[in-house]
Scaffold this active site. Structure first.
Site, PDB file in Angstrom:
ATOM      1  N   PRO A   2       0.823  -1.176   0.000  1.00 56.81           N
ATOM      2  CA  PRO A   2       0.000   0.000   0.000  1.00 56.81           C
ATOM      3  C   PRO A   2       0.872   1.246   0.000  1.00 56.81           C
ATOM      4  CG  PRO A   2      -0.425  -1.443   1.879  1.00 56.81           C
ATOM      5  CD  PRO A   2       0.621  -2.055   1.081  1.00 56.81           C
ATOM      6  N   GLU A   3       0.541   2.182  -0.828  1.00 59.03           N
ATOM      7  CA  GLU A   3       1.153   3.510  -0.777  1.00 59.03           C
ATOM      8  C   GLU A   3       0.185   4.414  -0.017  1.00 59.03           C
ATOM      9  OE1 GLU A   3       2.931   5.058  -4.313  1.00 59.03           O
ATOM     10  OE2 GLU A   3       3.184   3.079  -5.175  1.00 59.03           O
ATOM     11  N   HIS A  91      -1.314 -16.106   8.039  1.00 57.86           N
ATOM     12  CA  HIS A  91      -0.730 -14.755   7.962  1.00 57.86           C
ATOM     13  C   HIS A  91      -1.594 -13.662   8.592  1.00 57.86           C
ATOM     14  CE1 HIS A  91       2.298 -16.629   5.568  1.00 57.86           C
ATOM     15  NE2 HIS A  91       1.546 -16.766   4.504  1.00 57.86           N
ATOM     16  N   ARG A 110       4.156 -11.143   3.820  1.00 55.61           N
ATOM     17  CA  ARG A 110       5.618 -10.950   3.770  1.00 55.61           C
ATOM     18  C   ARG A 110       6.216 -10.468   5.086  1.00 55.61           C
ATOM     19  NH1 ARG A 110       7.064  -8.005  -1.810  1.00 55.61           N
ATOM     20  NH2 ARG A 110       9.155  -8.576  -1.163  1.00 55.61           N
ATOM     21  N   ARG A 152      20.813  18.626  -5.965  1.00 53.87           N
ATOM     22  CA  ARG A 152      20.651  17.186  -5.783  1.00 53.87           C
ATOM     23  C   ARG A 152      20.827  16.472  -7.113  1.00 53.87           C
ATOM     24  NH1 ARG A 152      18.202  15.574  -1.089  1.00 53.87           N
ATOM     25  NH2 ARG A 152      18.838  13.531  -1.841  1.00 53.87           N
TER      26      ARG A 152
END
Length: 271
Positions: A2-3, A91, A110, A152
């Site tokens: 998820p972002e 899980h 994970r 940068r």
DNA sequence: ATGGGCACCTGGCTGC
DNA sequence: TGCAGCCAGGTGCCCA
């Protein structure tokens, strides 16, 4: 994982079931997440009332009177609200059982996710203290981004994924924002123009806000608090579309690796 | 300070 | 059918 849009969708989904409820019990089945779950985790939250459900970057903050739970979903984590009687699956690493008969259940194959119990101001916690501005806040504006890019040398895609620059921009939305802004992901950050900085700032805000509107992006396993996917995948211009026609110019979308992650872009639309 | 690379972990897919 | 290899929404940490 998820972002930001998926985390925000999760936060909005779980909040109504949590706020004002009391924790009757907490059950941890697997402590080995990204960091081991503290042995005091269960006792710390049991019998406490949930006061707040907030978000900072991709962290979800569940606030109680005595402290705060700082949660991260990692790459494959999800939080759901279920009836407490629903048996856990493989899980499903921990449950927070509420006095409503519902349970907040964390699932993460994970195990890159995390859970920390902190007392005092959670924003001062090591994980949160050095984070850059929220992308949807006024503090993140074109002037801020342009100034930050000066001197940068890193590629602009890696730059906008850096949580010391702006938070919440992960691998999907970094590619998508750069496409919308017409900027090559390989361009050195210091080489973008003021106009490009303006376009990129707006693209980041737009893509994240639009994704939140329709519940985020489900690629493989992301589900919201009700177990449902997000539908932003249908709106993606480049992510995981390599070889397919660019939705704007019809030339093939390209893919390459940057910082060990796949980047997707259109070499005609992005310069 | 900056940049680059690694580590953590499971599961799904591909190709032989 | 089996299995090796590769890839996946993240990010803290270590090294040059």
């Amino acid at each position: 994982m998820p972002e930001l849009p998926e985390v925000e969708t999760t936060r909005r989904g779980i909040a109504p079931a949590l706020i004002g409820r009391r924790v009757v019990h907490a059950i941890v089945r697997e402590r080995r997440l990204r960091w081991p779950i503290d042995r005091h985790f269960e006792a710390a939250i049991e019998h406490q009332w949930v006061r707040r459900v907030e978000r900072r970057a991709k962290y979800i903050l569940i606030g109680f009177d005595a402290g705060t739970l700082i949660l991260h979903l990692g790459m494959s984590g999800s939080l759901r609200v279920l009836d407490a009687a629903v048996p856990p699956k493989l899980h499903d690493h921990w449950d927070i059982v509420l006095d409503s008969g519902k349970v907040l259940r964390f699932h993460d194959p994970r195990r890159f996710g995390s859970a920390h119990w902190v007392e005092g101001n959670p924003l001062e916690h090591k994980l949160l203290a050095k984070l850059a501005p929220e992308p949807l806040s006024d503090a993140f504006d074109a002037d801020y981004l342009y100034r930050a890019t000066r001197k940068r040398a890193v590629a602009i895609k890696l730059f906008i994924m850096n949580s010391q620059v702006v938070v919440g921009v992960g691998n999907i939305y970094a590619s998508e924002a750069l496409f919308r802004a017409g900027i090559s992901p390989r361009r050195a950050a210091r080489r973008i123009t003021r106009a490009q900085g303006q376009a990129l700032t707006q693209a980041i805000k737009d893509v994240l806000a639009e994704a939140i509107e329709i519940g985020g992006t489900t690629l493989r396993d992301y589900v919201n608090a009700d177990g449902l996917p997000g539908y932003f995948r249908q709106k993606l211009f480049v992510y995981e579309r390599d070889g397919q026609a660019c939705r704007v110019c019809k030339s093939p979308v390209k893919q390459f690796v940057q910082g060990q992650r796949s980047t997707y872009w259109c070499s005609v639309c992005q310069r």
